[in-house]
Each structure stands twice: as C-alpha cells, then as structure tokens.
Design a protein around this motif. Structure first.
Motif, PDB file in Angstrom:
ATOM      1  N   VAL A   1       0.987  -1.282   0.084  1.00 42.22           N
ATOM      2  CA  VAL A   1      -0.138   0.257  -0.069  1.00 42.22           C
ATOM      3  C   VAL A   1       0.896   1.161   0.018  1.00 42.22           C
ATOM      4  O   VAL A   1       0.513   2.214  -0.875  1.00 42.22           O
ATOM      5  CB  VAL A   1      -0.768   0.020   1.173  1.00 42.22           C
ATOM      6  N   LYS A   2       1.909   1.345   0.598  1.00 42.36           N
ATOM      7  CA  LYS A   2       2.831   2.302   0.766  1.00 42.36           C
ATOM      8  C   LYS A   2       3.606   2.605  -0.487  1.00 42.36           C
ATOM      9  O   LYS A   2       3.598   3.618  -1.058  1.00 42.36           O
ATOM     10  CB  LYS A   2       4.114   2.290   1.892  1.00 42.36           C
ATOM     11  N   LYS A   3       3.850   1.505  -1.074  1.00 42.28           N
ATOM     12  CA  LYS A   3       4.393   1.638  -2.482  1.00 42.28           C
ATOM     13  C   LYS A   3       3.402   2.370  -3.489  1.00 42.28           C
ATOM     14  O   LYS A   3       3.730   3.163  -4.321  1.00 42.28           O
ATOM     15  CB  LYS A   3       4.869   0.378  -3.015  1.00 42.28           C
ATOM     16  N   ILE A   4       1.926   1.907  -3.351  1.00 40.27           N
ATOM     17  CA  ILE A   4       1.116   2.592  -4.408  1.00 40.27           C
ATOM     18  C   ILE A   4       0.792   4.021  -3.979  1.00 40.27           C
ATOM     19  O   ILE A   4       0.559   4.951  -4.661  1.00 40.27           O
ATOM     20  CB  ILE A   4      -0.132   1.911  -4.157  1.00 40.27           C
ATOM     21  N   ILE A   5       1.090   4.148  -2.771  1.00 41.86           N
ATOM     22  CA  ILE A   5       1.181   5.796  -2.224  1.00 41.86           C
ATOM     23  C   ILE A   5       1.989   6.780  -2.635  1.00 41.86           C
ATOM     24  O   ILE A   5       1.815   7.856  -3.167  1.00 41.86           O
ATOM     25  CB  ILE A   5       0.671   5.694  -0.499  1.00 41.86           C
ATOM     26  N   SER A   6       3.077   6.070  -2.646  1.00 41.34           N
ATOM     27  CA  SER A   6       4.196   6.940  -3.303  1.00 41.34           C
ATOM     28  C   SER A   6       4.290   7.055  -4.619  1.00 41.34           C
ATOM     29  O   SER A   6       4.744   8.210  -5.092  1.00 41.34           O
ATOM     30  CB  SER A   6       5.684   6.125  -2.868  1.00 41.34           C
ATOM     31  N   THR A   7       3.916   6.191  -5.445  1.00 49.30           N
ATOM     32  CA  THR A   7       3.607   6.398  -6.801  1.00 49.30           C
ATOM     33  C   THR A   7       2.411   7.077  -7.267  1.00 49.30           C
ATOM     34  O   THR A   7       2.453   7.565  -8.477  1.00 49.30           O
ATOM     35  CB  THR A   7       3.873   5.006  -7.508  1.00 49.30           C
ATOM     36  N   GLY A   8       1.308   6.755  -6.431  1.00 48.63           N
ATOM     37  CA  GLY A   8       0.226   7.559  -7.045  1.00 48.63           C
ATOM     38  C   GLY A   8      -0.638   6.744  -7.990  1.00 48.63           C
ATOM     39  O   GLY A   8      -1.702   7.180  -8.519  1.00 48.63           O
ATOM     40  N   ASP A   9      -0.094   5.468  -8.291  1.00 48.52           N
ATOM     41  CA  ASP A   9      -0.849   4.651  -9.253  1.00 48.52           C
ATOM     42  C   ASP A   9      -1.657   3.844  -8.620  1.00 48.52           C
ATOM     43  O   ASP A   9      -1.492   2.797  -8.199  1.00 48.52           O
ATOM     44  CB  ASP A   9       0.580   3.844 -10.157  1.00 48.52           C
ATOM     45  N   ILE A  10      -3.075   4.075  -8.607  1.00 40.87           N
ATOM     46  CA  ILE A  10      -4.016   3.559  -7.851  1.00 40.87           C
ATOM     47  C   ILE A  10      -4.688   2.361  -8.807  1.00 40.87           C
ATOM     48  O   ILE A  10      -5.585   1.618  -8.214  1.00 40.87           O
ATOM     49  CB  ILE A  10      -5.179   4.276  -7.514  1.00 40.87           C
ATOM     50  N   GLN A  11      -4.271   2.154 -10.167  1.00 43.39           N
ATOM     51  CA  GLN A  11      -4.339   1.020 -10.845  1.00 43.39           C
ATOM     52  C   GLN A  11      -3.633   0.011 -10.720  1.00 43.39           C
ATOM     53  O   GLN A  11      -3.992  -1.160 -11.315  1.00 43.39           O
ATOM     54  CB  GLN A  11      -4.653   1.695 -12.532  1.00 43.39           C
ATOM     55  N   GLU A  12      -2.640   0.128  -9.636  1.00 40.18           N
ATOM     56  CA  GLU A  12      -1.727  -1.211  -9.872  1.00 40.18           C
ATOM     57  C   GLU A  12      -2.400  -2.065  -8.813  1.00 40.18           C
ATOM     58  O   GLU A  12      -2.849  -1.567  -7.611  1.00 40.18           O
ATOM     59  CB  GLU A  12      -0.381  -0.676  -9.347  1.00 40.18           C
ATOM     60  N   GLU A  13      -2.464  -3.344  -8.804  1.00 38.05           N
ATOM     61  CA  GLU A  13      -3.025  -4.460  -8.096  1.00 38.05           C
ATOM     62  C   GLU A  13      -1.716  -4.748  -7.164  1.00 38.05           C
ATOM     63  O   GLU A  13      -0.811  -5.060  -7.480  1.00 38.05           O
ATOM     64  CB  GLU A  13      -3.377  -5.592  -8.825  1.00 38.05           C
ATOM     65  N   ILE A  14      -2.279  -5.252  -5.857  1.00 38.51           N
ATOM     66  CA  ILE A  14      -1.280  -5.982  -4.955  1.00 38.51           C
ATOM     67  C   ILE A  14      -1.256  -7.321  -5.295  1.00 38.51           C
ATOM     68  O   ILE A  14      -2.539  -7.909  -5.258  1.00 38.51           O
ATOM     69  CB  ILE A  14      -1.693  -5.428  -3.569  1.00 38.51           C
ATOM     70  N   PRO A  15      -0.140  -8.130  -5.248  1.00 37.60           N
ATOM     71  CA  PRO A  15      -0.189  -9.576  -5.596  1.00 37.60           C
ATOM     72  C   PRO A  15      -0.984 -10.396  -4.298  1.00 37.60           C
ATOM     73  O   PRO A  15      -0.748  -9.870  -3.158  1.00 37.60           O
ATOM     74  CB  PRO A  15       1.138  -9.861  -5.903  1.00 37.60           C
TER      75      PRO A  15
END
Length: 695
Positions: free
Chosen positions: A317-331
C-alpha cells in the motif's frame, strides 16, 4: 510513515502480541483465582471446624471428669453415711482411703455433722473449718475456684449425707480437688505446635494453661476477645481472628464446659493455621506461571505468523501511495482471510479510481452551478473567519477579504446597501448554519444575492401605492380645508366691510379677535396639509418610531372619510410604544389597513383601533384593527398577500395594499395576521418587537 516512525505501542504487531498474552494470562488468572478461593475457603472451613470440634470434645471430657467425681461422692455419702458420721474412726478412715485410691485428684477430705462441725478430715492441718460451705438447696455443690498461696487453683466439692430412712440431711462430705492435676491431663498434649490450650472460669481467672507458669503468675486474660465473648455469656465460638496478649495474630475457639462453669479455649497462630493454604498457594502459583509462560510463547509464535502478511500488505500500500498509481494491483500471496482482504483492497482501488474521476466531473459541474446562480457564497468558521468564497464574491469585493466594505453579521436574513465597484447595490444576506465535524471546518454558509432591482422596484411600488392612497385622501383633505377657509373668508369680509363703512363702533379688540380667529383657521389648514405632506414624503432611514403617535396622525387624516361613511372610529392607543423602523412606511401600513377596514364596514358601524404591549410578553407590541363589516370569504384568505389581488370593484383598489403592508411589517421584524369571518368582520393583528426610549 514507515515502521520506524510508528511508536511501538501503536503497531499492530504489538497489539496482536499483547492480545495473545492477555488471552493467555487473564483467563488462567481468573480460573486460578476462582479455584484458589474455592479451595482456600474449603480449607479454612475445614481448619476452623476441626479446631472447634476439638475444643468441644475437650469441654465434654472436662465435664465428664467432674460428673464422675460428683457421682462417686454421692454414692459414698449414701452408701457409707453411717460409717462417715459414726464413732468408729477406723471405718471412716477406710472410706477416706478408698476415695483417695479412686480419685487421684482429691487432696483433702472432710466430714461434718449437720451443724457443720468437722468430725474428721485427711490430712489434718490448719485448713479453716469456715471453708466448709454448704448451700441449703443443693445436694451437691461445686465451689468457686480458689488459689493457694503457691498460685495453684483448687476447688471444693461438697455433698450432703442423707438419712437412709427419712432422707433428711444428717451431715456433709467434702473433698478439695487439685485442679492442676485434672487440667494437666488436657493441657499436656497440644493440638498444634504453636497453639495454646487454656481454661478460664466464669470470673475470668486463668485456671489452666499449656504453659502452667502463666497460671501461677495469675496472668489476666480478660482483654482477650475470645475470653470477653465467654464472659458475656456466649456458649461457644467457632473461630475468631485477633491478636493475643503477645501481639501475635491468632485464631481462637472456645466452648463452655457447663458444670463447672468454665470455658475451654484453643488458640492457634494464623501462620500455623493457614500453613496448608500457603503451601497450596505456592504450588498453584508455580503451576500457573508455567502455564502462562507456555501460553505466552505460543501466542507470540502465532501472533508473529499472523502479522507478517499484514506488514507485507502495508508495504504494498505504501508503494502505491508513493507512486500515486491506484490502478496497480497488489499480489495475492494466499487465499485465507488476509488473501481475501488483499483481493477486496484491489477492488477498492478500482472503485476509488472510478470515484476519483466522478468527483472531478462533479466538482467541475458544481463550480459551473455555483458561478451560474449569480450569488456570492462564503464559508465561515466558528470565529466568523472566511475560509472559502466563490468567484462572484471575489468579483464583487476583490481579494481583500479581511477588509470588507460592509460589516460581517450572523443575521439569518437581512438586506443592506454596499458599494460594489463604485456603485451602490442592495444585497440580501441569507445565513445557513452547518454542522462541522471538527472545529476548524466551516460552521456557516453566507449567501449574498444582488437584489438592487427588486429593492428599487419595491420602493417604487410602495411609493406608488402611497401616492394612490394620498390621492384618495385628497378630496377628504380638501373638504377639511374648505371649512376653515370659509371661516377665514367670512371674518375677513366682515372686517373689510366694516372698515369701508368706517364703522365708528369697531374697536381695536374686535379687530384683534377677528384676526385671531383667522389665524387659528389658517394654522388648522397648515396642520391638515402638514399631515398629508408627512404621509406623502419619502423617508429611507430607520429610527425609533412611536407607533401610537404616528398612528394617531393617520387616523386624523381619515376622520373625514369615516364621517362621510357615518362610521365611528374608536381608538385605544397606549403612549410610548417605540419600534425600530421607518415612520413614513409605518403610517402607510396603518393607512392601508384602516382604509380597507373603512371600505369593508357598513354605514353606521364602528371601527376599533388598539395598540399596546402584550401582557404576557412585555417585549412585544400589538397593533390591531377590528371592523364589523362584510368580512372576507374563506376562499380568498390564502390570496390576501398576493400582489394585485383585490376583492374590491374595478377602479377602487390596486391589490397592493396588503402585500406592501406585509412586506413593511416583515422588514420591521414583525408579524401580520388576518382573521376574518364572512358576514361578521375582520381582525388585522400586527406584532412588533418593543424598544425602550433611547435604547
């Protein structure tokens, strides 16, 4: 925020570990405590019951000893009465020897006749014969405990010797008992290592103790709580915890012997009494600690296993927040509850992306709507500081929002005049209270609407209606002026004629009187014209208005019209009724309402006008006009305040009177009510806030 910046007590790892420890410790603690209390109570009851049973058995055994002594003496006195009281000394000595052999506790024997004269005794010594105490109503008697010079406790047992034939007392048989030899049989064995066994007589004397030296020292035990209990008449005590004379915490039990009237006491230190409980507690504590350690270790192992996937999720989740890419899925690493949580989070990210796009569109639409309504909007916090404004508000007042050209007020609805870009504009302020979740959020929404055209139109409408009403009054005023003018003309013509004829009888006083009459009528005309002009003049300023005085001036102008219709105006107006408003506008309200009432009244009728303060609320003023005319049909009541609606014939009304009156009353923060019944008349009631003079 990374893990290192989160305090340890806020981390989920700590929460899980603490929860595991708590679930390992608290249930075990509660169960252990419950078991301990149950076993402790059982052991306490067992210890107390055991000692009470022991002291009760001792009391019975002591009573049995004395009962045997009494039985032996009674048997000897009956069976050997002749030998004891006879002259044969050998027979008497034989009886004495037999008794001494049977009762080792007896240390002295005496025989006396019925006159208490001692016939024989063993041993012969200096014992006073007065010690031979014989009660008159008992066949056998136990004396009180007496103490020898050495401190040893003694007791006398006396029995009567009956006549075999008549049963009368012919002598007495008495023995002195060494109590120490009796009590020593019981105190010689202790019930516990640290316990004491002692005997107390009814007088509170210590007559026996595990430590016999305390008896010889005549130690006083009356301060002992158990002894006090016995001396107060209690039969027994199943256990009392207290401090003994040495200051040691002990538990005391006692039981009453009965005959003799003694108490048998057992004292045991609490340390010794509770020693089994202490041993049980130590064992239980060791077992509980071992179980807690094992449970805690298992909780830590399973807690760490549970937290690790959550920490992995946090990192993604922190990675998504830092990149701002909310379209990325978490494995998804597993399909347990945490795996399903990750799946749900991925779905949430998808919905969040859609919602974000919708919010952007709605924000743009809201901006278009807010700017399109043509009103200025401002959000205020609790301290009335501006926290947001729209573009129209900024266009009107610029960016200097800390120095507004008008006073910021929290009135819910008001109209004020302000300079906007060099022009005087009329603004309507509407205030809405919000319910902020936090103190720094907006608390009020202030809506500003440019009502310049509406205000100017209403002003022109009010002025037009006023002038139309003044026009209706013009004919009446003309008639009012005509009368004083006729008087002026008559007196002037009379004076001129008499001056032309050089009437010698005309005195200077007559000339002055005639001129005074002319002056009075001229002043009267001036007052009538002044009232009409006062009603017709424009006034834009609000001030404190005495509605009683203003209303009376209007009623004066309407006198002629009422006289024409043969209608009597009855007024009851109090003095000092001050309200805040425009005097000219208030007179127009009175003029409109009274004119309508005159038009609705029948010839020969009465019109009532009243004004005064409310009896129940001194801060309100009521102004009412009551006519007894034709009334208003019910179907028209809802349309009375609609502009241009009138029930009068064409050419006799504009339909603006009540509408304008209602608007003026509202501007004065008042209320206007109409109550009408067809065929019975109409009541118009106006309520206005009252003000004190000079307020």
């Amino acid at each position: 925020m990374d893990n290192t910046s989160i305090p340890w007590w806020m981390r989920i790892r700590t929460h899980v570990l603490l929860f595991g420890l708590a679930m390992s410790i608290f249930p075990l603690f509660i169960l252990s405590n419950l078991s301990f209390n149950t076993v402790k109570q059982y052991m306490l009851n067992s210890i107390w019951e055991q000692n009470f049973e022991g002291v009760s058995v001792l009391a019975d055994e002591v009573q049995e000893v004395f009962k045997n002594i009494e039985n032996n003496l009674s048997y000897i006195s009956v069976a050997n009465g002749d030998a004891l009281l006879g002259d044969d000394e050998n027979k008497r000595q034989l009886v004495f020897k037999t008794l001494l052999d049977q009762e080792p506790f007896v240390e002295e024997i005496r025989v006396a006749d019925k006159n208490l004269t001692v016939l024989d005794k063993i041993p012969w010594g200096n014992t006073a014969e007065s010690d031979l105490f014989i009660p008159s109503h008992q066949s056998i008697f136990l004396s009180k405990v007496i103490f020898a010079e050495t401190g040893d406790p003694k007791m006398y047992v006396t029995t009567a010797i009956p006549d075999p034939n008549t049963g009368e007392r012919i002598g007495y048989f008495q023995v002195k008992i060494d109590l120490n030899s009796i009590i020593d049989n019981f105190t010689g064995h202790r019930l516990s290592k640290e316990g004491n066994l002692y005997f107390i007589d009814k007088s509170g004397n210590l007559i026996g103790h595990t430590e016999y030296s305390r008896v010889l020292d005549r130690e006083d035990f009356r301060g002992n709580p158990a002894v006090q209990n016995f001396l107060e008449g209690n039969e027994y005590s199943q256990g009392t915890e207290y401090k003994n004379s040495e200051g040691t915490n002990v538990i005391g039990w006692f039981a009453k012997v009965g005959n003799p009237d003694w108490g048998v006491f057992i004292e045991q230190t609490t340390r010794e009494a509770y020693q089994p409980i202490y041993s049980f507690t130590l064992k239980l504590l060791i077992i509980a600690i071992l179980i807690m350690i094992i449970g805690s270790l298992l909780s830590i192992i399973f807690g760490l296993k549970l937290v690790q996937p959550l920490e992995n999720l946090e990192g993604q989740v922190k990675k998504i927040i830092s990149t701002g890419d909310i379209q990325e899925e978490i494995p998804i690493e597993s399909w347990d509850e945490i795996g399903r949580l990750v799946q749900s989070f991925n779905q949430l990210l998808f919905l969040l992306d859609e919602t974000n796009e919708n919010l952007k569109n709605e924000k743009e639409l809201l901006r278009i709507v807010v700017d399109g309504i043509g009103a200025g909007m401002v959000l205020l916090d609790e301290e009335r500081n501006i926290v947001w404004w729209n573009s129209i508000f900024a266009r009107w007042f610029g960016d200097k929002l800390t120095d507004l050209p008008w006073k910021l007020s929290l009135e819910k609805d008001r109209v004020f005049t302000v300079n906007v870009n060099g022009e005087h504009r009329h603004m309507r302020q509407i205030l809405y209270e919000l319910t902020p979740d936090k103190s720094n959020n907006a608390a009020y929404l202030l809506l500003l609407e440019d009502v310049t055209q509406q205000t100017e139109m209403e002003a022109r409408m009010i002025e037009s209606d006023k002038m139309a009403t003044v026009g209706l009054l013009a004919s009446g005023v003309a008639h009012e002026i005509n009368n004083p003018l006729a008087i002026v003309a008559a007196h002037s013509e009379d004076l001129l004629d008499r001056l032309k004829e050089e009437d010698q009888s005309l005195e200077q006083d007559e000339i002055k009187a005639g001129l005074n009459i002319v002056l009075e009528q001229v002043i009267r005309c001036k007052q009538i014209i002044s009232r009409l002009l006062g009603l017709a003049r424009k006034s834009h300023d609000n001030d404190y208005v005495d509605i009683g005085q203003s209303s009376a001036q209007v009623l004066e102008l309407l006198k002629h019209r009422a006289k024409q219709k043969n209608i009597k105006i009855v007024s009851q107006i109090d003095a000092g009724l001050f309200v805040l408003g425009n005097e000219s506008e208030w007179q127009q309200v009175v003029l409109n309402i009274v004119t309508n009432a005159l038009d609705a009244s029948n010839a020969g009728g009465t019109l009532e006008v009243a004004a005064g303060r409310d009896d129940n609320n001194n801060e309100e003023i009521h102004f009412s006009v009551h006519d007894y005319g034709q009334g208003i049909p019910e179907k028209y009541l809802k349309k009375l305040f609609v502009p241009f609606f009138t029930t009068k014939p064409v050419g006799q009304g504009t339909g603006l009177g009540l509408f304008i009156s209602y608007s003026i009353v509202q501007k004065m923060q008042g209320k206007l009510f109409i109550d009408s019944t067809e065929g019975k008349g109409t009541i118009v009631d106006i309520t206005l806030p009252s003000y004190k003079v000079g307020a």
